[in-house]
Write a protein that holds these residues in place. Structure first.
Motif, PDB file in Angstrom:
ATOM      1  N   GLU A   1       0.832  -1.199   0.000  1.00  0.00           N
ATOM      2  CA  GLU A   1       0.000   0.000   0.000  1.00  0.00           C
ATOM      3  C   GLU A   1       0.866   1.248   0.000  1.00  0.00           C
ATOM      4  OE1 GLU A   1      -3.594   0.547   2.645  1.00  0.00           O
ATOM      5  OE2 GLU A   1      -2.291   2.114   3.493  1.00  0.00           O
TER       6      GLU A   1
ATOM      7  N   SER B   1      -1.711  -0.828  -3.943  1.00  0.00           N
ATOM      8  CA  SER B   1      -2.892   0.014  -3.779  1.00  0.00           C
ATOM      9  C   SER B   1      -2.482   1.424  -3.382  1.00  0.00           C
ATOM     10  CB  SER B   1      -3.847  -0.580  -2.737  1.00  0.00           C
ATOM     11  OG  SER B   1      -3.306  -0.475  -1.427  1.00  0.00           O
TER      12      SER B   1
ATOM     13  N   THR C   1      -3.961   4.915  -1.388  1.00  0.00           N
ATOM     14  CA  THR C   1      -4.994   5.359  -0.456  1.00  0.00           C
ATOM     15  C   THR C   1      -5.708   6.623  -0.935  1.00  0.00           C
ATOM     16  OG1 THR C   1      -3.492   6.700   0.888  1.00  0.00           O
ATOM     17  CG2 THR C   1      -3.709   4.374   1.472  1.00  0.00           C
TER      18      THR C   1
ATOM     19  N   HIS D   1      -8.039   3.084  -3.856  1.00  0.00           N
ATOM     20  CA  HIS D   1      -8.938   3.211  -2.718  1.00  0.00           C
ATOM     21  C   HIS D   1      -9.994   4.264  -3.062  1.00  0.00           C
ATOM     22  CE1 HIS D   1      -6.023   1.615   0.592  1.00  0.00           C
ATOM     23  NE2 HIS D   1      -5.665   1.135  -0.601  1.00  0.00           N
TER      24      HIS D   1
ATOM     25  N   HIS E   1      -0.305  -8.176   3.050  1.00  0.00           N
ATOM     26  CA  HIS E   1      -0.418  -6.834   2.476  1.00  0.00           C
ATOM     27  C   HIS E   1       0.369  -5.873   3.363  1.00  0.00           C
ATOM     28  CE1 HIS E   1      -2.262  -3.687   0.037  1.00  0.00           C
ATOM     29  NE2 HIS E   1      -2.570  -3.016   1.141  1.00  0.00           N
TER      30      HIS E   1
ATOM     31  N   TYR F   1       1.768  -2.339   4.640  1.00  0.00           N
ATOM     32  CA  TYR F   1       1.597  -0.891   4.687  1.00  0.00           C
ATOM     33  C   TYR F   1       3.005  -0.286   4.665  1.00  0.00           C
ATOM     34  CZ  TYR F   1      -3.168  -2.092   6.059  1.00  0.00           C
ATOM     35  OH  TYR F   1      -4.437  -2.603   6.072  1.00  0.00           O
TER      36      TYR F   1
END
Length: 291
Positions: free
Chosen positions: A17, A46, A48, A77, A270, A272
């Motif tokens: 992320e 991904s 945010t 997101h 996943h 962060y």
């Protein structure tokens, strides 16, 4: 490619992320991080979306740039708080035109500056309504991910009610889920048990937050209701004035956490990343024999 299809093919998924950087310098730094992480060949990455849509254009631009300039599968997101349904449909139509097939559908945090009048009457008040809107207007074009909370969402009155809300998102059409950070794997295993008993069977990917700055992560954890075990707190407090040692033990702790998850049959991790690569690469190298 849709992430849910990739999850079916891969033995263990690894994903990252990122958040939209605020300056050109930070954007350059992010894409340097992405280049450093690319050799891991992540299943997806991904980007945010700020509270109340505060990073709407920046999120879109970063998602588009990753999609067009790399070979990575990217998920955008999208939070619904602060947007009318028409605005949400416009955002999704734009992503479709760009070629984005994956959306993480979230209610989103309500900004402190928001008044009730700032929330559109024709908007989506909950994430399951956003999932339904996507399905109703775009059919199966988008692969839809949702968030889940091993320790329960901070606003849920209890864990049973939290599973009820999570199941609403699944029944509305969610394809898979990524969890909030947690630092005690027992919370994740208990959550999976509750999901099984509730008849929820979509893939659930644990979210891993390496502790490289303890005060920063402790603040994040308090905001999202994630418990940091007391013995872990004491360990990091011992090295409060030693950033290098903090990072070292943070990587060791996350490595052990990931090893335990993998040995217990978890099919994805996943990370962060906080837009940095070093800790994630070291953790990956520590666990890759188990992948």
């Amino acid at each position: 490619m849709k992430i849910v299809d990739k999850l079916k093919k891969e033995k263990v998924s690894i994903s990252f992320e990122f958040f939209p950087p605020k300056t050109k310098e930070l954007e350059d730094s992010l894409f340097k991080t992405i280049e450093e992480l690319k050799p891991i060949n992540p299943t997806f990455v991904s980007v945010t979306y700020g509270a109340g849509g505060s990073t709407r254009e920046k999120t879109r631009d970063i998602v588009k740039k990753i999609h067009e300039e790399t070979n990575l599968t990217v998920m955008a997101h999208l939070t619904c708080v602060g947007h009318s349904k028409q605005e949400i449909k416009q955002i999704l139509e734009d992503y479709k035109n760009i070629g984005i097939e994956n959306i993480l559908a979230l209610r989103g945090d309500i900004p402190l500056s928001f008044d009730k009048k700032d929330i559109p009457l024709d908007g989506c008040k909950h994430a399951f309504e956003l999932v339904s809107l996507i399905k109703d207007n775009f059919g199966d074009y988008f692969c839809i991910a949702v968030a889940s909370y091993p320790e329960g969402h901070p606003e849920s009155p209890n864990l049973e009610r939290d599973i009820y809300y999570f199941k609403q998102k699944v029944e509305a059409g969610a394809d898979f889920s990524i969890t909030q950070m947690f630092f005690d794997n027992s919370y994740f295993y208990d959550f999976l048990d509750r999901c099984t008993k509730a008849g929820v069977n979509i893939p659930i990917i644990p979210g891993i937050m390496p502790i490289t700055n303890f005060n920063q992560i402790r603040k994040f954890a308090s905001l999202c209701g994630a418990t940091i075990p007391e013995d872990v707190v004491k360990l990091f407090e011992k090295y409060a004035d030693n950033p290098e040692e903090t990072k070292k033990i943070g990587i060791e702790f996350a490595t052990k956490q990931c090893e335990d998850l993998l040995k217990n049959g978890v099919k994805g991790l996943h990370f962060y990343t906080l837009n940095k690569s070093d800790a994630t690469i070291k953790i990956y190298n520590n666990i890759k024999a188990l992948l």
